[in-house]
Design a protein around this motif. Sequence first.
Motif, mmCIF file in Angstrom:
data_model
loop_
_atom_site.group_PDB
_atom_site.id
_atom_site.type_symbol
_atom_site.label_atom_id
_atom_site.label_comp_id
_atom_site.label_asym_id
_atom_site.label_seq_id
_atom_site.Cartn_x
_atom_site.Cartn_y
_atom_site.Cartn_z
ATOM 1 N N SER A 44 0.827 -1.212 0.000
ATOM 2 C CA SER A 44 0.000 0.000 0.000
ATOM 3 C C SER A 44 0.860 1.261 0.000
ATOM 4 C CB SER A 44 -0.949 0.010 1.195
ATOM 5 O OG SER A 44 -0.261 0.230 2.403
ATOM 6 N N THR A 45 2.115 1.165 0.490
ATOM 7 C CA THR A 45 3.001 2.326 0.428
ATOM 8 C C THR A 45 3.333 2.669 -1.019
ATOM 9 O OG1 THR A 45 5.070 1.044 0.596
ATOM 10 C CG2 THR A 45 4.026 1.758 2.656
ATOM 11 N N GLN A 46 3.484 1.654 -1.857
ATOM 12 C CA GLN A 46 3.755 1.911 -3.278
ATOM 13 C C GLN A 46 2.538 2.553 -3.939
ATOM 14 O OE1 GLN A 46 7.138 0.953 -2.272
ATOM 15 N NE2 GLN A 46 6.941 1.346 -4.451
ATOM 16 N N THR A 47 1.347 2.095 -3.549
ATOM 17 C CA THR A 47 0.121 2.708 -4.060
ATOM 18 C C THR A 47 0.036 4.171 -3.627
ATOM 19 O OG1 THR A 47 -1.015 0.570 -3.959
ATOM 20 C CG2 THR A 47 -2.395 2.542 -4.109
ATOM 21 N N ALA A 48 0.385 4.424 -2.351
ATOM 22 C CA ALA A 48 0.336 5.794 -1.833
ATOM 23 C C ALA A 48 1.285 6.705 -2.602
ATOM 24 C CB ALA A 48 0.688 5.805 -0.352
ATOM 25 N N ILE A 49 2.494 6.244 -2.865
ATOM 26 C CA ILE A 49 3.470 7.040 -3.612
ATOM 27 C C ILE A 49 2.941 7.366 -5.006
ATOM 28 C CG2 ILE A 49 5.752 6.949 -4.705
ATOM 29 C CD1 ILE A 49 6.641 5.317 -2.204
ATOM 30 N N PHE A 50 2.344 6.391 -5.656
ATOM 31 C CA PHE A 50 1.774 6.579 -6.996
ATOM 32 C C PHE A 50 0.636 7.601 -6.955
ATOM 33 C CE2 PHE A 50 -1.534 5.330 -10.060
ATOM 34 C CZ PHE A 50 -0.837 5.507 -11.255
ATOM 35 N N GLU A 51 -0.275 7.445 -5.989
ATOM 36 C CA GLU A 51 -1.435 8.341 -5.904
ATOM 37 C C GLU A 51 -1.025 9.764 -5.569
ATOM 38 O OE1 GLU A 51 -4.900 5.111 -4.579
ATOM 39 O OE2 GLU A 51 -4.123 6.543 -3.115
ATOM 40 N N LEU A 52 -0.097 9.914 -4.648
ATOM 41 C CA LEU A 52 0.328 11.249 -4.236
ATOM 42 C C LEU A 52 1.074 11.969 -5.351
ATOM 43 C CD1 LEU A 52 1.475 10.442 -0.590
ATOM 44 C CD2 LEU A 52 -0.571 11.711 -1.273
ATOM 45 N N THR A 53 1.902 11.232 -6.078
ATOM 46 C CA THR A 53 2.621 11.833 -7.204
ATOM 47 C C THR A 53 1.648 12.353 -8.252
ATOM 48 O OG1 THR A 53 4.500 10.330 -6.844
ATOM 49 C CG2 THR A 53 4.373 11.429 -8.981
ATOM 50 N N LYS A 54 0.651 11.558 -8.574
ATOM 51 C CA LYS A 54 -0.356 11.977 -9.561
ATOM 52 C C LYS A 54 -1.161 13.170 -9.058
ATOM 53 C CE LYS A 54 -2.674 9.355 -12.209
ATOM 54 N NZ LYS A 54 -3.647 8.376 -12.760
ATOM 55 N N LEU A 55 -1.507 13.156 -7.763
ATOM 56 C CA LEU A 55 -2.320 14.240 -7.218
ATOM 57 C C LEU A 55 -1.559 15.561 -7.229
ATOM 58 C CD1 LEU A 55 -4.932 15.174 -5.910
ATOM 59 C CD2 LEU A 55 -3.998 14.498 -3.678
ATOM 60 N N VAL A 56 -0.288 15.532 -6.864
ATOM 61 C CA VAL A 56 0.521 16.764 -6.883
ATOM 62 C C VAL A 56 0.589 17.332 -8.291
ATOM 63 C CG1 VAL A 56 2.850 17.697 -6.593
ATOM 64 C CG2 VAL A 56 1.883 16.194 -4.842
ATOM 65 N N LYS A 57 0.834 16.478 -9.271
ATOM 66 C CA LYS A 57 0.890 16.941 -10.663
ATOM 67 C C LYS A 57 -0.444 17.541 -11.103
ATOM 68 C CE LYS A 57 4.495 13.789 -12.313
ATOM 69 N NZ LYS A 57 4.814 12.663 -13.230
ATOM 70 N N LYS A 58 -1.527 16.932 -10.681
ATOM 71 C CA LYS A 58 -2.849 17.416 -11.068
ATOM 72 C C LYS A 58 -3.134 18.778 -10.431
ATOM 73 C CE LYS A 58 -7.720 15.999 -11.209
ATOM 74 N NZ LYS A 58 -8.674 14.904 -10.941
ATOM 75 N N ILE A 59 -2.825 18.923 -9.157
ATOM 76 C CA ILE A 59 -3.084 20.189 -8.458
ATOM 77 C C ILE A 59 -2.253 21.318 -9.051
ATOM 78 C CG2 ILE A 59 -2.824 21.403 -6.255
ATOM 79 C CD1 ILE A 59 -3.500 18.748 -4.866
ATOM 80 N N GLN A 60 -0.977 21.049 -9.260
ATOM 81 C CA GLN A 60 -0.096 22.115 -9.745
ATOM 82 C C GLN A 60 -0.277 22.380 -11.241
ATOM 83 O OE1 GLN A 60 3.841 20.806 -8.320
ATOM 84 N NE2 GLN A 60 3.631 22.273 -6.649
ATOM 85 N N GLY A 61 -0.603 21.346 -11.986
ATOM 86 C CA GLY A 61 -0.708 21.513 -13.426
ATOM 87 C C GLY A 61 -2.035 22.055 -13.901
ATOM 88 N N SER A 62 -3.094 21.803 -13.140
ATOM 89 C CA SER A 62 -4.441 22.166 -13.613
ATOM 90 C C SER A 62 -5.117 23.288 -12.842
ATOM 91 C CB SER A 62 -5.352 20.923 -13.562
ATOM 92 O OG SER A 62 -4.823 19.876 -14.351
ATOM 93 N N PHE A 63 -4.670 23.552 -11.622
ATOM 94 C CA PHE A 63 -5.451 24.468 -10.780
ATOM 95 C C PHE A 63 -4.641 25.636 -10.226
ATOM 96 C CE2 PHE A 63 -7.329 20.162 -10.302
ATOM 97 C CZ PHE A 63 -8.441 20.393 -11.097
ATOM 98 N N ASN A 64 -3.467 25.878 -10.797
ATOM 99 C CA ASN A 64 -2.702 27.077 -10.473
ATOM 100 C C ASN A 64 -2.377 27.191 -8.981
ATOM 101 O OD1 ASN A 64 -1.346 29.419 -11.248
ATOM 102 N ND2 ASN A 64 -3.100 30.725 -10.759
ATOM 103 N N VAL A 65 -2.056 26.054 -8.358
ATOM 104 C CA VAL A 65 -1.623 26.037 -6.954
ATOM 105 C C VAL A 65 -0.145 25.640 -6.947
ATOM 106 C CG1 VAL A 65 -1.950 25.013 -4.673
ATOM 107 C CG2 VAL A 65 -3.919 25.374 -6.165
ATOM 108 N N ASN A 66 0.716 26.593 -6.659
ATOM 109 C CA ASN A 66 2.153 26.330 -6.730
ATOM 110 C C ASN A 66 2.723 25.693 -5.468
ATOM 111 O OD1 ASN A 66 2.472 27.410 -9.352
ATOM 112 N ND2 ASN A 66 2.449 29.485 -8.508
ATOM 113 N N LYS A 67 2.041 25.889 -4.357
ATOM 114 C CA LYS A 67 2.537 25.375 -3.078
ATOM 115 C C LYS A 67 1.715 24.175 -2.631
ATOM 116 C CE LYS A 67 5.318 26.077 0.556
ATOM 117 N NZ LYS A 67 6.787 26.210 0.450
#
Length: 311
Positions: A280-303
């Motif tokens: 589940s730690t590998q799943t968490a790393i995958f999900e968090l990486t995707k979520l960070v990219k989505k937040i920063q790439g699509s919604f103009n949140v730099n931090k």
Amino acid sequence: QLSGQWLEAEKQLEQLSIQTQEDGMLKDTLAFLRYSIGVLSKINQITSVIWDKPEEYLKHYTGEYYLIDLYYRKSVLYFRNLDASETPIEELLEQLKQDIESRYAQFSYTLNHEWLACLQTIGYEYSAINTHKQYDFFKNYIAPLKQKVAVIISDALRYEVAHELLNELHKDDKNVSELAFQLASIPSETSFGMANLLPGNNYAYDGEIRIDGEKTNGIDNRDKILKKHSPKCQAVSYEDTFSGSQQSNRELYKLDVVYIYHDCIDKEGHKGNERNVFQSTQTAIFELTKLVKKIQGSFNVNKVIITSDHG
């Protein structure tokens, strides 16, 4: 037998693993051997785990000892991927696995025992330890910001897992993530850790933890606490934002502070099936990486700040 040139053996196994292109038994076996050697070599390098100050324990763990946890986790994962009975060295692999379990358990017990003994000498007075504390999280990391921020709280995300997550984030050339640590409170568990991460003036415990009169369990209660601090704050679940529509997320991330609660590792642990926790730690790393990219790439949140309640 494993002896002598630990570092050289680890490098050779890493090189062989890179040269082995196809996933399968050979690649998993090489990875298991590499991480196993990593665990044993780093434990063998330790001459003492007795220091005078808690700060020294924090320095040693965040500087080097976290690698023992990381390598142990990876060695277990790769061992479970392979079927040792299909290899000509089944007995050697099984013996190596048992050796790792024994040495890792001994190391963990000894380090924890000495850490607690060191804390006892200062009367468990956390305020006397010169490091950032989890209960100051909002004051230290959120309140000073003059920009929008998304705070992802991943339940039971350990420090060594955060290191692996950092490496994944850095695969994006535009990512400038950094890793820092803060000291969680005792007991280090969900109810206390989640409360520590929230803003507030009055903290009370009457069988339940309350901040400014509000219970702290559950996302709805945490959202109330955040909104008491500022109406431009909101708490949501990982599922709500990751699966939400573009329009709903655009509105969400117009707010100053968004707390996102991600429960992947701890949820698996609570099911009672410990065998699945490391996966589940590998799943968490995958999900968090995707979520960070989505937040920063699509919604103009730099931090974006990723932290944990305990672990």
